[in-house]
Design a protein around this motif. Sequence first.
Motif, PDB file in Angstrom:
ATOM      1  N   VAL A 102       0.832  -1.198   0.000  1.00 35.35           N
ATOM      2  CA  VAL A 102       0.000   0.000   0.000  1.00 35.35           C
ATOM      3  C   VAL A 102       0.872   1.256   0.000  1.00 35.35           C
ATOM      4  O   VAL A 102       2.072   1.215   0.283  1.00 35.35           O
ATOM      5  N   LEU A 103       0.221   2.359  -0.292  1.00 33.75           N
ATOM      6  CA  LEU A 103       0.872   3.662  -0.193  1.00 33.75           C
ATOM      7  C   LEU A 103       1.209   3.960   1.271  1.00 33.75           C
ATOM      8  O   LEU A 103       0.378   3.768   2.158  1.00 33.75           O
ATOM      9  N   LYS A 104       2.432   4.432   1.525  1.00 29.09           N
ATOM     10  CA  LYS A 104       2.784   4.838   2.890  1.00 29.09           C
ATOM     11  C   LYS A 104       3.127   6.316   2.995  1.00 29.09           C
ATOM     12  O   LYS A 104       3.053   6.888   4.087  1.00 29.09           O
ATOM     13  N   ARG A 105       3.476   6.939   1.886  1.00 33.17           N
ATOM     14  CA  ARG A 105       3.825   8.358   1.929  1.00 33.17           C
ATOM     15  C   ARG A 105       2.563   9.200   2.116  1.00 33.17           C
ATOM     16  O   ARG A 105       1.610   9.113   1.354  1.00 33.17           O
ATOM     17  N   GLY A 106       2.554  10.009   3.151  1.00 32.49           N
ATOM     18  CA  GLY A 106       1.456  10.942   3.373  1.00 32.49           C
ATOM     19  C   GLY A 106       0.258  10.354   4.085  1.00 32.49           C
ATOM     20  O   GLY A 106      -0.746  11.045   4.291  1.00 32.49           O
ATOM     21  N   VAL A 107       0.327   9.073   4.507  1.00 27.92           N
ATOM     22  CA  VAL A 107      -0.794   8.442   5.210  1.00 27.92           C
ATOM     23  C   VAL A 107      -0.260   7.615   6.379  1.00 27.92           C
ATOM     24  O   VAL A 107       0.927   7.266   6.430  1.00 27.92           O
ATOM     25  N   LEU A 108      -1.162   7.294   7.303  1.00 22.96           N
ATOM     26  CA  LEU A 108      -0.790   6.494   8.469  1.00 22.96           C
ATOM     27  C   LEU A 108      -1.343   5.075   8.402  1.00 22.96           C
ATOM     28  O   LEU A 108      -1.125   4.280   9.319  1.00 22.96           O
ATOM     29  N   PHE A 109      -2.038   4.760   7.320  1.00 18.89           N
ATOM     30  CA  PHE A 109      -2.701   3.461   7.256  1.00 18.89           C
ATOM     31  C   PHE A 109      -1.767   2.279   7.479  1.00 18.89           C
ATOM     32  O   PHE A 109      -2.083   1.387   8.287  1.00 18.89           O
ATOM     33  N   PRO A 110      -0.615   2.177   6.817  1.00 21.93           N
ATOM     34  CA  PRO A 110       0.214   0.970   7.008  1.00 21.93           C
ATOM     35  C   PRO A 110       0.624   0.768   8.465  1.00 21.93           C
ATOM     36  O   PRO A 110       0.557  -0.360   8.982  1.00 21.93           O
ATOM     37  N   ALA A 111       1.033   1.834   9.141  1.00 24.27           N
ATOM     38  CA  ALA A 111       1.454   1.711  10.538  1.00 24.27           C
ATOM     39  C   ALA A 111       0.289   1.274  11.405  1.00 24.27           C
ATOM     40  O   ALA A 111       0.431   0.394  12.272  1.00 24.27           O
ATOM     41  N   ARG A 112      -0.864   1.881  11.211  1.00 22.65           N
ATOM     42  CA  ARG A 112      -2.025   1.544  12.030  1.00 22.65           C
ATOM     43  C   ARG A 112      -2.527   0.128  11.736  1.00 22.65           C
ATOM     44  O   ARG A 112      -2.894  -0.617  12.652  1.00 22.65           O
ATOM     45  N   ALA A 113      -2.535  -0.262  10.483  1.00 25.06           N
ATOM     46  CA  ALA A 113      -3.002  -1.604  10.126  1.00 25.06           C
ATOM     47  C   ALA A 113      -2.085  -2.673  10.698  1.00 25.06           C
ATOM     48  O   ALA A 113      -2.546  -3.708  11.210  1.00 25.06           O
TER      49      ALA A 113
END
Length: 808
Positions: free
Chosen positions: A658-669
């Motif tokens: 997934v995209l990680k630049r500019g978002v927190l989704f990967p860390a939170r998931a």
Amino acid sequence: MVAYLFPGQGSQKIGMGAELFDDFKELTDIADDILGYSIRALCLEGPDERLNNTRFTQPALYVVNALSYLRLLAEGRARPDYVAGHSLGEYNALLAAESFDFATGLKMVKKRGELMGQAYGGGMAAVGGLEEKEVHDVLREHGFDSISVANLNSPSQIVVSGPREDVERAKDAFQAANVRMYTVLQVSGAFHSPYMEPAQREFAAFTDGLAIKAPTIPVIANVTARPYRAERVADTLITQISSTVRWSETIRYLMGKGEEEFLQVGPGHVLTSLTRSIRRNAEPLIVTEEQEEREARQWVAATAIPARTPASAPAGSTAPTPAPTQTRARIPAPAAERIPVPAPTAERIPAPAPQPAAARTILATDLGSASFKREYGLRYACLTGGMYRGIASPELVVAVGKAGMLGFLGTAGQRPERVDDDIRFLKRHLSGGEAYGLNLVHDPGHPEREDALVDLYLRHEIRTVEASAFIAMTPALIRYRLTGLRRDAAGHVVPRGRVIAKVSRPEVARAFLSPAPARIVEQLLAQGRVTANEAELAREVPVADDLCLEADSGGHTDQGVALALMPAMRRLRDDITAQRGYRQRVRLGAAGGIGTPDAAAACFLMGADFLTTGSINQCTVEAGTSEQVKDLLQDINIQDTGYAPAGDMFEYGARVQVLKRGVLFPARANKLYELYKRHDALEQLDASTAEQLQSRYFKKSFAEVYAEVRAHHPQREIDKAEKDPKHKMALVFKWYFAHATRQALSGSDEGRVDFQVQCGPALGAFNQWVKGTALEDWRRRHVADINQRILDEAAALMGRRLAAVGTE
């Protein structure tokens, strides 16, 4: 060997030639002068009534066909080995073979269109499902001596022509013969019948004195389905107006000459579809030189037309003879001083470095497996994957299909009603035989969703699916594969539905390369969901027609490496093919990491039969995601993606990129998955962690999230959650993944940090490739265009690299 085929009347549509008129302004101006009106305005603006009027249709198609041919030459495509054209298209075939120049051909076509447009009282009808002899038998038995066969389009598609009243009355006779189709066409004349002989005589007088030369490459005539003879060019062309168009035999003749590629040059896909049907249902026609000579003498005797010696051919010549240099027809490869071809600008991808003089010419249409392109009806061995929740939108699939590629509709996560609407959209907009397919994603937690999609696909007679994320064969997938299995006339098992399976593991590849599991077949047979014949035939074919080997990519990924996948899977494929004795070898495509010409060229050099692109396509105008997502994606580099748990396979530990630049989704998931592994219930979470999840991740309480879960999951899932706290925790955590996807698709500003955008580094590589050009802005990226550019440059790159082997 390659044959170029030029379409005739019926292929016209408003918008045709839009990309050609500016590039060939000189010829466009010549056309305007000859016709007395703007050919650009006619083709781009219509209206339909004008464009579909025979006197305007024929010049418009001639011009667009001619410019399409010139475009191929300007792009470096070699001249064909043979040419042919359907009715009006035959003038373009002769133009390509230099029998006359552009202006002379247009003058003839203008006159032809005027003469045929004046015809009235005649009619034509398309007959489907009968062979030529059967059509003649029906006409003879019912006394329709006034009706003749006009077009032999394919072994089972024939057009009849005659007085309109008789053509309409013949419908009952043909329906009594159990035809598949009898459709009266919207024409005013009995074209390609003896009723056109007065127009033919007037046309002959008009052409007398025009410079018509012997072809410089073989042109297969509609009238004879054999090459034009040098001394009979004008006469054969004149006779065509009142004679049967023997198109099916034309293609069979070319098949007998060893033609492996047939390329339609001009608008639409009618000839592509007809050729595919002919190749599927008819045998090559083998004709000796002695037989051709004998047939030519018989035809001349039957027509009793005195020969008109071509301007550049000696009397009696039978072989194509080039015209003298000073009078050579003006349609060779374009010269810069005569036909301006725009140089690359910032609006285009920078052109490759000049090729060495010895570089081999390789074109995008040369890449990949010829049999793969032939069977799927493609111009290019290029697919676009079916991205989740309609990101691979209907508009994206249509754009790809019209460009001669194969796009898969993204159906995963979509309601059946929405998929049904999208299929109807595709059928409306890809009605000319263009290829398209639908995605079928494995859903281990909800097998009923797979079943519902397969029901829908079978009801709509969807011929091609992309099977994704399967870790084992499922009843729904096998039911799709087996439904409609039959034996053809040669005794071979033929599937109705094709399966292209995306795989990255040998054990999954083995399952798709093997016949359907007996236990699933027996289960489906017992349920009455397949027939006994289908179950029997299932033993002789693999589950998949083709495998797409998915290296590290956006979405579900095993982080495979293409350099390792291709050779290992090829050996596995070859071993299983030998063991099973399959008649046809399963082809292997490549996916994952393809965002530049270099990557595409590498895959083809490794032996890929086709390519599938993914990540690059969701940052295009046609992709069905939000502008906010596209704004984020257009700026990423190759290091700006990461890995997170897969929401649909959360409990299995599967991962997506997934995209990680500019978002927190990967860390939170990833944190949610770690918590799931360490705890057996929500109640075991410490207070600080529980507060963080509810206030910052979910922005809702666990109770509110679970209430939404209850409303959207089947009762069996809820019953299981009530008994198993860990399962309840999994459902609550998985809500976040669905929520993060919805936020991204809708473009929610307040949910921006939680966007789940499945994407791989291929898009970062693409962004760097187009940096500094107009395509740096996603609003200038169109899915068919970017894939075409990658293929074109990949072909050029391969030619340069091959030429440089051993020289550097």
